[in-house]
Scaffold this motif. Sequence first.
Motif, PDB file in Angstrom:
ATOM      1  N   GLY A  63       0.791  -1.227   0.000  1.00 46.79           N
ATOM      2  CA  GLY A  63       0.000   0.000   0.000  1.00 46.79           C
ATOM      3  C   GLY A  63       0.825   1.279   0.000  1.00 46.79           C
ATOM      4  N   ILE A  64       2.078   1.189  -0.431  1.00 43.68           N
ATOM      5  CA  ILE A  64       2.932   2.378  -0.488  1.00 43.68           C
ATOM      6  C   ILE A  64       2.628   3.138  -1.779  1.00 43.68           C
ATOM      7  CG2 ILE A  64       5.309   3.230  -0.551  1.00 43.68           C
ATOM      8  CD1 ILE A  64       6.142   0.648   0.901  1.00 43.68           C
ATOM      9  N   PRO A  65       2.285   4.416  -1.685  1.00 40.26           N
ATOM     10  CA  PRO A  65       1.980   5.191  -2.896  1.00 40.26           C
ATOM     11  C   PRO A  65       3.189   5.285  -3.815  1.00 40.26           C
ATOM     12  CG  PRO A  65       1.295   6.368  -0.912  1.00 40.26           C
ATOM     13  CD  PRO A  65       2.137   5.213  -0.455  1.00 40.26           C
ATOM     14  N   ILE A  66       2.934   5.208  -5.130  1.00 36.63           N
ATOM     15  CA  ILE A  66       3.993   5.297  -6.128  1.00 36.63           C
ATOM     16  C   ILE A  66       3.651   6.419  -7.099  1.00 36.63           C
ATOM     17  CG2 ILE A  66       5.265   4.077  -7.934  1.00 36.63           C
ATOM     18  CD1 ILE A  66       4.408   1.444  -6.585  1.00 36.63           C
ATOM     19  N   PHE A  67       4.553   7.394  -7.191  1.00 36.98           N
ATOM     20  CA  PHE A  67       4.356   8.525  -8.084  1.00 36.98           C
ATOM     21  C   PHE A  67       5.552   8.665  -9.025  1.00 36.98           C
ATOM     22  CE2 PHE A  67       2.141   9.647  -4.098  1.00 36.98           C
ATOM     23  CZ  PHE A  67       0.848   9.782  -4.579  1.00 36.98           C
ATOM     24  N   VAL A  68       5.459   9.625  -9.942  1.00 38.61           N
ATOM     25  CA  VAL A  68       6.600   9.992 -10.786  1.00 38.61           C
ATOM     26  C   VAL A  68       7.026  11.412 -10.423  1.00 38.61           C
ATOM     27  CG1 VAL A  68       5.988   8.455 -12.690  1.00 38.61           C
ATOM     28  CG2 VAL A  68       5.086  10.798 -12.644  1.00 38.61           C
ATOM     29  N   GLU A  69       8.173  11.800 -10.939  1.00 44.72           N
ATOM     30  CA  GLU A  69       8.760  13.102 -10.592  1.00 44.72           C
ATOM     31  C   GLU A  69       7.810  14.264 -10.837  1.00 44.72           C
ATOM     32  OE1 GLU A  69      10.214  16.746 -12.372  1.00 44.72           O
ATOM     33  OE2 GLU A  69       9.904  14.954 -13.590  1.00 44.72           O
ATOM     34  N   VAL A  70       7.074  14.236 -11.958  1.00 45.01           N
ATOM     35  CA  VAL A  70       6.197  15.363 -12.287  1.00 45.01           C
ATOM     36  C   VAL A  70       5.107  15.534 -11.240  1.00 45.01           C
ATOM     37  CG1 VAL A  70       4.854  16.444 -14.107  1.00 45.01           C
ATOM     38  CG2 VAL A  70       6.584  14.787 -14.702  1.00 45.01           C
ATOM     39  N   ALA A  71       4.645  14.436 -10.670  1.00 43.52           N
ATOM     40  CA  ALA A  71       3.603  14.520  -9.642  1.00 43.52           C
ATOM     41  C   ALA A  71       4.090  15.277  -8.416  1.00 43.52           C
ATOM     42  CB  ALA A  71       3.147  13.113  -9.251  1.00 43.52           C
ATOM     43  N   MET A  72       5.357  15.100  -8.083  1.00 46.37           N
ATOM     44  CA  MET A  72       5.926  15.833  -6.951  1.00 46.37           C
ATOM     45  C   MET A  72       6.060  17.318  -7.290  1.00 46.37           C
ATOM     46  SD  MET A  72       6.526  13.572  -4.515  1.00 46.37           S
ATOM     47  CE  MET A  72       4.889  13.002  -4.998  1.00 46.37           C
ATOM     48  N   ALA A  73       6.474  17.595  -8.513  1.00 45.66           N
ATOM     49  CA  ALA A  73       6.693  18.982  -8.921  1.00 45.66           C
ATOM     50  C   ALA A  73       5.389  19.732  -9.163  1.00 45.66           C
ATOM     51  CB  ALA A  73       7.529  19.005 -10.194  1.00 45.66           C
ATOM     52  N   GLN A  74       4.335  18.998  -9.487  1.00 44.73           N
ATOM     53  CA  GLN A  74       3.052  19.612  -9.830  1.00 44.73           C
ATOM     54  C   GLN A  74       2.550  20.542  -8.739  1.00 44.73           C
ATOM     55  OE1 GLN A  74      -0.029  16.731 -10.759  1.00 44.73           O
ATOM     56  NE2 GLN A  74      -1.620  18.167 -10.156  1.00 44.73           N
ATOM     57  N   ARG A  75       2.860  20.236  -7.504  1.00 46.92           N
ATOM     58  CA  ARG A  75       2.374  21.038  -6.372  1.00 46.92           C
ATOM     59  C   ARG A  75       2.905  22.464  -6.404  1.00 46.92           C
ATOM     60  NH1 ARG A  75       4.872  17.666  -1.824  1.00 46.92           N
ATOM     61  NH2 ARG A  75       6.487  17.512  -3.426  1.00 46.92           N
ATOM     62  N   TYR A  76       3.980  22.684  -7.154  1.00 46.23           N
ATOM     63  CA  TYR A  76       4.612  24.004  -7.192  1.00 46.23           C
ATOM     64  C   TYR A  76       4.186  24.837  -8.400  1.00 46.23           C
ATOM     65  CZ  TYR A  76       7.834  22.281  -3.611  1.00 46.23           C
ATOM     66  OH  TYR A  76       8.382  21.781  -2.456  1.00 46.23           O
ATOM     67  N   ILE A  77       3.428  24.240  -9.299  1.00 43.32           N
ATOM     68  CA  ILE A  77       3.098  24.939 -10.544  1.00 43.32           C
ATOM     69  C   ILE A  77       2.161  26.103 -10.263  1.00 43.32           C
ATOM     70  CG2 ILE A  77       1.990  24.744 -12.796  1.00 43.32           C
ATOM     71  CD1 ILE A  77       2.920  21.836 -12.886  1.00 43.32           C
ATOM     72  N   LYS A  78       2.579  27.280 -10.704  1.00 44.29           N
ATOM     73  CA  LYS A  78       1.747  28.485 -10.638  1.00 44.29           C
ATOM     74  C   LYS A  78       1.518  28.978 -12.060  1.00 44.29           C
ATOM     75  CE  LYS A  78       4.087  29.926  -6.362  1.00 44.29           C
ATOM     76  NZ  LYS A  78       5.311  29.103  -6.561  1.00 44.29           N
ATOM     77  N   GLY A  79       0.620  29.934 -12.197  1.00 43.10           N
ATOM     78  CA  GLY A  79       0.352  30.471 -13.521  1.00 43.10           C
ATOM     79  C   GLY A  79      -0.463  29.511 -14.359  1.00 43.10           C
ATOM     80  N   THR A  80      -0.293  29.577 -15.668  1.00 44.18           N
ATOM     81  CA  THR A  80      -1.044  28.730 -16.596  1.00 44.18           C
ATOM     82  C   THR A  80      -0.240  27.477 -16.903  1.00 44.18           C
ATOM     83  OG1 THR A  80      -2.073  30.676 -17.600  1.00 44.18           O
ATOM     84  CG2 THR A  80      -2.130  28.618 -18.870  1.00 44.18           C
ATOM     85  N   TRP A  81      -0.892  26.326 -16.749  1.00 45.30           N
ATOM     86  CA  TRP A  81      -0.230  25.052 -17.020  1.00 45.30           C
ATOM     87  C   TRP A  81      -0.835  24.434 -18.265  1.00 45.30           C
ATOM     88  CZ3 TRP A  81      -0.837  19.941 -13.747  1.00 45.30           C
ATOM     89  CH2 TRP A  81       0.043  18.971 -14.259  1.00 45.30           C
ATOM     90  N   ILE A  82       0.000  24.257 -19.282  1.00 42.53           N
ATOM     91  CA  ILE A  82      -0.403  23.605 -20.527  1.00 42.53           C
ATOM     92  C   ILE A  82       0.317  22.263 -20.596  1.00 42.53           C
ATOM     93  CG2 ILE A  82      -0.366  23.760 -23.051  1.00 42.53           C
ATOM     94  CD1 ILE A  82      -0.273  26.825 -22.694  1.00 42.53           C
ATOM     95  N   ALA A  83      -0.445  21.189 -20.736  1.00 44.03           N
ATOM     96  CA  ALA A  83       0.149  19.847 -20.743  1.00 44.03           C
ATOM     97  C   ALA A  83      -0.292  19.107 -21.994  1.00 44.03           C
ATOM     98  CB  ALA A  83      -0.268  19.075 -19.497  1.00 44.03           C
ATOM     99  N   LEU A  84       0.666  18.478 -22.655  1.00 47.16           N
ATOM    100  CA  LEU A  84       0.407  17.833 -23.938  1.00 47.16           C
ATOM    101  C   LEU A  84       0.848  16.380 -23.907  1.00 47.16           C
ATOM    102  CD1 LEU A  84       1.178  19.267 -27.439  1.00 47.16           C
ATOM    103  CD2 LEU A  84       2.150  17.071 -26.794  1.00 47.16           C
ATOM    104  N   THR A  85       0.028  15.505 -24.502  1.00 47.06           N
ATOM    105  CA  THR A  85       0.413  14.109 -24.677  1.00 47.06           C
ATOM    106  C   THR A  85      -0.069  13.626 -26.042  1.00 47.06           C
ATOM    107  OG1 THR A  85       0.554  11.966 -23.551  1.00 47.06           O
ATOM    108  CG2 THR A  85      -1.642  12.967 -23.686  1.00 47.06           C
ATOM    109  N   GLY A  86       0.371  12.439 -26.423  1.00 46.28           N
ATOM    110  CA  GLY A  86      -0.002  11.870 -27.718  1.00 46.28           C
ATOM    111  C   GLY A  86       0.996  10.799 -28.099  1.00 46.28           C
ATOM    112  N   SER A  87       0.666   9.998 -29.083  1.00 42.83           N
ATOM    113  CA  SER A  87       1.586   8.939 -29.523  1.00 42.83           C
ATOM    114  C   SER A  87       2.719   9.503 -30.354  1.00 42.83           C
ATOM    115  CB  SER A  87       0.829   7.879 -30.329  1.00 42.83           C
ATOM    116  OG  SER A  87      -0.151   7.254 -29.535  1.00 42.83           O
ATOM    117  N   ASN A  88       2.399  10.434 -31.242  1.00 39.92           N
ATOM    118  CA  ASN A  88       3.399  11.014 -32.132  1.00 39.92           C
ATOM    119  C   ASN A  88       3.263  12.532 -32.157  1.00 39.92           C
ATOM    120  OD1 ASN A  88       4.528   8.536 -33.060  1.00 39.92           O
ATOM    121  ND2 ASN A  88       2.784   8.271 -34.428  1.00 39.92           N
TER     122      ASN A  88
END
Length: 447
Positions: free
Chosen positions: A87-112
């Motif tokens: 039951g130990i939570p597992i995250f990635v680096e961005v999840a830790m950094a997300q808490r600090y994001i201010k301003g406008t956050w634009i996030a993009l994903t896709g296969s190509n």
Amino acid sequence: MSKHVLVIGFARSGAAVASLLLNEGAQVTVSDPKLDLTDERVVALQAQGVVFTTEQTDALLADVDLIVKNPGIPYRIPVLVAAQEAGIPIFVEVAMAQRYIKGTWIALTGSNGKTTTTEMIAAVLRTQADDEHAVVVAGNIGTPVSEVAPTLRATDTLVTELSSFQLMGMPTAKPNIAIITNIFASHLDYHGTRENYVAAKMGITKNQTSDDFLVINVDREEWVELSMQTAATVVPVSRQNVSQEGAYELDGTLYFRGEAIMQANQLGVPGDHNVENALVAIAVGKLMNVPNNQIAMTLRQFGGVEHRLQYVGTFEGRQVYNDSKATDIEATEMALSGFKAPVVLLAGGLDRGDDQMRLLAAMKPHVKALVVFGQTADKVAAVGEALGIEVVHAEDAPHAVEPAFELSEPGDIILLSPAAASWDQFPNFETRGDLFVAAVKAHSEGK
């Protein structure tokens, strides 16, 4: 934070998140079987109290409150299986950094097309940047978000490229503008099924509300259906004029909600897929109030991204392109669709069991010859043989340069677009592309 955090996998993102966690007061242990204890980042973090180990056993989980893993490490390795059972939570680096994001956050994903589109968007937005309004690019594109998020201001804009691996480990992602460029079959060796892969991609929008935006390609029925599975305000993009409610192409002109922005043939990078990428950049630019003339000027001047259909130059009358990032069949199909002149295609790499015959339709119109290499060489060669074109085997991508020049003539395109990952011969696609470019320039200088 008075927690014990186990970071699994070092590299640049591991170093960045370890530093971030240290500043929060956490006790940090880093585990990586390939750890180089002489690495200057390791030495510096050790001096600050980080514990490093090459061990990766269940014993590491004692007193651990949470785990931050490198996105590329699968959840099925024994220590992560044990952590999930405990039951130990597992995250990635961005999840830790997300808490600090201010301003406008634009996030993009896709296969190509993720990196090219990310850079297009950033270039468009930077036309409006000044000392009080910075545009920062981070994420899967190279710079870890942990390195930049703590210094962001409320007036800044952060543009992040996110992989499916990252999205799996950041369950609370909530960007102001989310983008899905496309979704094909990819990374099934990691995700297991296409359904799992799509679900990971859709994580980019699952926490959004109607105050947020989802910019999504709607040129396939599946993607239309995905656009209905969000609470965000949907802004569609369509090269096939499926919708005119967002950004779209009609008769060679790129529009946003009825406003003509520019001609498609004015784009600084070739190919239908880059039209799609530009439509995304147009949509985001309009959402961020960038004037039409600034959007058009930027996209006309945009020259591509290294290793992503990168124009290397013209040598002996041949235009040479480095598309080493084309690590799957769809990416190579897209690259080929951008050319009308005869193409000498350089392809091959890690064999993941894909049917290379899927390339036949994309190769048929313009590919005049093939130079093949790597584990998939014979499979790609079979496509060339089926088309009745000349096929030459080479040791690897750099060694494919000489035969490519021999098989081509002035006016032709020499295109490295492997349709396969690089790991059978190179540590990454960047190395493969860099060595290819170096070989092209060495050939030219030798002449």
